[in-house]
Design an enzyme around this catalytic site. Structure first.
Site, PDB file in Angstrom:
ATOM      1  N   HIS A   1       0.836  -1.209   0.000  1.00  0.00           N
ATOM      2  CA  HIS A   1       0.000   0.000   0.000  1.00  0.00           C
ATOM      3  C   HIS A   1       0.872   1.260   0.000  1.00  0.00           C
ATOM      4  CE1 HIS A   1      -3.006  -2.731   2.322  1.00  0.00           C
ATOM      5  NE2 HIS A   1      -3.413  -2.656   1.081  1.00  0.00           N
TER       6      HIS A   1
ATOM      7  N   LYS B   1     -17.899  -6.648   8.003  1.00  0.00           N
ATOM      8  CA  LYS B   1     -16.568  -7.267   7.964  1.00  0.00           C
ATOM      9  C   LYS B   1     -15.769  -6.761   9.156  1.00  0.00           C
ATOM     10  CE  LYS B   1     -13.054  -7.276   4.461  1.00  0.00           C
ATOM     11  NZ  LYS B   1     -12.709  -6.782   3.129  1.00  0.00           N
TER      12      LYS B   1
ATOM     13  N   ARG C   1      -1.937  -6.581  -8.257  1.00  0.00           N
ATOM     14  CA  ARG C   1      -0.856  -7.541  -8.040  1.00  0.00           C
ATOM     15  C   ARG C   1      -0.862  -8.636  -9.096  1.00  0.00           C
ATOM     16  NH1 ARG C   1      -2.926  -8.087  -2.057  1.00  0.00           N
ATOM     17  NH2 ARG C   1      -4.728  -7.631  -3.332  1.00  0.00           N
TER      18      ARG C   1
ATOM     19  N   SER D   1      -2.677  -7.914   3.194  1.00  0.00           N
ATOM     20  CA  SER D   1      -3.016  -7.687   4.602  1.00  0.00           C
ATOM     21  C   SER D   1      -3.414  -8.972   5.301  1.00  0.00           C
ATOM     22  CB  SER D   1      -4.172  -6.688   4.715  1.00  0.00           C
ATOM     23  OG  SER D   1      -3.802  -5.450   4.186  1.00  0.00           O
TER      24      SER D   1
END
Ligand code: ADP
Length: 162
Positions: A17, A41, A90, A127
């Site tokens: 990030h 979440k 990614r 993460s």
């Protein structure tokens, strides 16, 4: 002035990030890192911890600001006068997922999404891996920005004895 929103959960903020924001500043005058609050979440780190981590990473930058938001990213982006959405990619799986969201966001709001390919060394960083390592008392410091390494180590050490 070009102003991009970099939205995400950042649970927690990683070197991947950090790299996207720093490179994004070569393109945009200002970047707003926007931590999305999703009531369905529950993350590992509280919103306050996530914000505190990001503040520590960018404390020297006056062209980066940090916000929280709930609801649609495009609504918040418009509210704070962003001209673009910034996202990192990614893998091809990221691309497929992001493509639909970016196209819908464009249709809904007119806002374009700018994608930056991650640096090769950050391809495996995410993460959820950091959360897994920390949850088991491991050392995830190489995956998080230097400014928060010590703090994350302390949190992980605290978990070791649980
Ligand atoms: P979200 O829950 O919205 O995917 P994340 O916090 O996981 O939020 O990611 C926010 C943004 O950062 C996304 O655009 C994601 O693709 C990007 N990102 C995540 N990890 C990396 C990485 N290692 N390198 C580059 N970009 C990344």
């Amino acid at each position: 002035m070009s102003k991009a929103i970099f939205p995400g959960s950042f649970d927690p903020f990683t070197v991947g990030h950090e790299n996207i924001v720093i490179r994004g500043l070569n393109i945009f005058d200002h970047i707003v890192i926007a931590v999305g609050i999703n009531s369905e979440k529950r993350g590992m780190f509280t919103i306050e911890q996530r914000l505190d981590f990001i503040h520590k990473v960018f404390k020297e930058y006056d062209n980066v600001s940090i916000e929280t938001y709930s609801g649609l990213t495009v609504d918040f982006a418009k509210e704070i006068q962003c001209t673009h959405i910034l996202r990192g990619l990614r893998t091809s799986a990221d691309f497929e997922f992001e493509r639909a969201i970016a196209q819908v966001n464009k249709q809904m709001s007119g806002l374009d999404t700018a994608f930056l390919l991650c640096s090769p060394e950050h391809t495996p960083v995410n993460s959820s891996i950091v959360r897994d390592i920390v949850a088991h008392g491991g050392d995830a410091s190489m995956y998080v920005p230097a400014a928060i390494r010590e703090e994350l180590k302390k949190i992980a050490n605290g978990r070791k004895h649980l």
